[in-house]
Design an enzyme around this catalytic site. Structure first.
Site, PDB file in Angstrom:
ATOM      1  N   GLY A 128       5.944  -4.373   2.860  1.00  0.00           N
ATOM      2  CA  GLY A 128       6.980  -4.524   2.199  1.00  0.00           C
ATOM      3  C   GLY A 128       6.971  -5.374   0.850  1.00  0.00           C
ATOM      4  CE1 TYR A 129       3.157  -7.606   0.449  1.00  0.00           C
ATOM      5  CE2 TYR A 129       1.778  -6.373  -0.781  1.00  0.00           C
ATOM      6  CZ  TYR A 129       1.823  -7.340   0.585  1.00  0.00           C
ATOM      7  OH  TYR A 129       0.778  -7.798   1.190  1.00  0.00           O
ATOM      8  CB  THR A 164       4.444   4.649   2.322  1.00  0.00           C
ATOM      9  OG1 THR A 164       5.042   5.111   0.888  1.00  0.00           O
ATOM     10  CG2 THR A 164       4.025   6.124   2.926  1.00  0.00           C
ATOM     11  CD  GLU A 244      -5.959  -3.203  -0.980  1.00  0.00           C
ATOM     12  OE1 GLU A 244      -5.905  -1.992  -0.534  1.00  0.00           O
ATOM     13  OE2 GLU A 244      -5.660  -3.435  -2.077  1.00  0.00           O
TER      14      GLU A 244
END
Length: 313
Positions: A128-129, A164, A244
């Site tokens: 959640g950004y 998402t 990542e």
């Protein structure tokens, strides 16, 4: 740098392909849907990822003391490209964003609680950004975390959007504002998504995939679930972009789409004339092929830079 795989790396790639052939399943692999690990959650998909975990392929680059192999990032890259090439779930944010950030800055409690679950594929995360007024500019996030000394934690209020996997993940890796300086006032938290004061509301995309709004209404988070230091969340988010890169984004789907387009151009006609004979089309196809090869090599450069302890070139 050498862009060719070593014999050991080629052997690993062949082992992965054999494993994928042995576990072919249309409920797991679908090349029409990108990055299924982020958008699809089914018993078959989770069972498949547990098989990946049983191979020891989650956390290849993690230190041995936390269940990893201290391996080179190129092996994660090879694995992820093979999975992406089948349209299957990829190792993604649990191993990359969350796992590697916890390894770098997480408390011993958070490491002990989450790292084994990640390696066994026993937990799903949402990240959640983004917010209605904070998209690509993550430092503008306004979801507020207010200190509650009486309970030893924080009260979170506000909204995230475009999250998402929030509708099936167990834990939310979420950034919240804890102070006013834009880049030095964000803190990362881990919050259970089944919290009674969290509301997840679906958003359906044009491609008929689901993403989500997530609303916080006086959600209490204990100090134990603060990631790293208070107010350093933006720095951790930025660092995670390098951690990542080669576990979240893959070249294989680009290559497959270019192959499909090339096959079409090779056989298609317009007004009974071969499309492949059109000089404008030929030039465009040559440009696309060149750009695709550049993208592939840049991906390998990112892996090489990460292995040397640096960021993306």
């Amino acid at each position: 740098m050498d862009f060719e795989l070593t014999p050991d790396q080629r052997s690993f790639a062949e082992t992965v392909e054999r494993f994928l052939n042995e576990n072919e399943d249309p409920e797991v692999f679908d090349v029409t849907r990108e990055n299924m690990a982020q958008i699809v959650d089914t018993p078959a998909r989770r069972a498949f990822m547990r098989k990946i975990a049983d191979q020891g392929w989650l956390g290849i680059t993690w230190p041995e003391e936390w269940g990893g192999q201290d391996g080179d990032g190129i092996y994660e890259y090879i694995l992820n490209e093979a999975l992406a090439g089948r349209g299957g779930p990829q190792i993604g944010k649990g191993v990359g964003i969350i796992g590697k950030t916890l390894l770098a800055v997480g408390s011993e409690k958070l490491k002990a609680e989450f790292l084994p679950k990640i390696l066994r594929n026993e937990v799903e995360f949402a990240v959640g950004y983004s917010e209605p007024e904070a998209g690509s500019d993550a430092a503008s996030m306004k979801l507020r975390a207010t200190r509650d000394d009486s309970r030893g934690g924080w009260i979170l209020n506000g909204q995230k959007t475009w999250t998402t996997s929030a509708h099936f993940a167990e834990w939310y890796w979420v950034g919240a504002r804890t102070a006013e300086p834009k880049h030095h006032g964000i803190t990362l938290f881990l919050v259970p998504l089944d919290h009674p004061q969290i509301t997840v509301r679906g958003i359906w995309t044009m491609g008929d995939e689901r993403t989500n709004d997530v609303f916080f209404d006086d959600v209490f988070v204990d100090d134990d679930y603060v990631v790293g230091e208070v107010n350093k969340g933006f720095q951790y988010i930025s660092q995670a972009l390098d951690l990542e890169r080669f576990t979240m984004f893959s070249f294989a789907p680009i290559s497959q789409r270019l192959d499909l387009l090339t096959d079409f151009v090779r056989t298609a006609t317009v007004d009974d004339e071969p499309l492949s004979a059109d000089p404008v089309v030929r030039q465009k196809m040559a440009t696309l092929a060149t750009e695709a090869e550049v993208a592939r090599l840049l991906g390998l450069r990112v892996v090489a830079a990460a292995e040397k302890g640096g960021g993306a070139p």
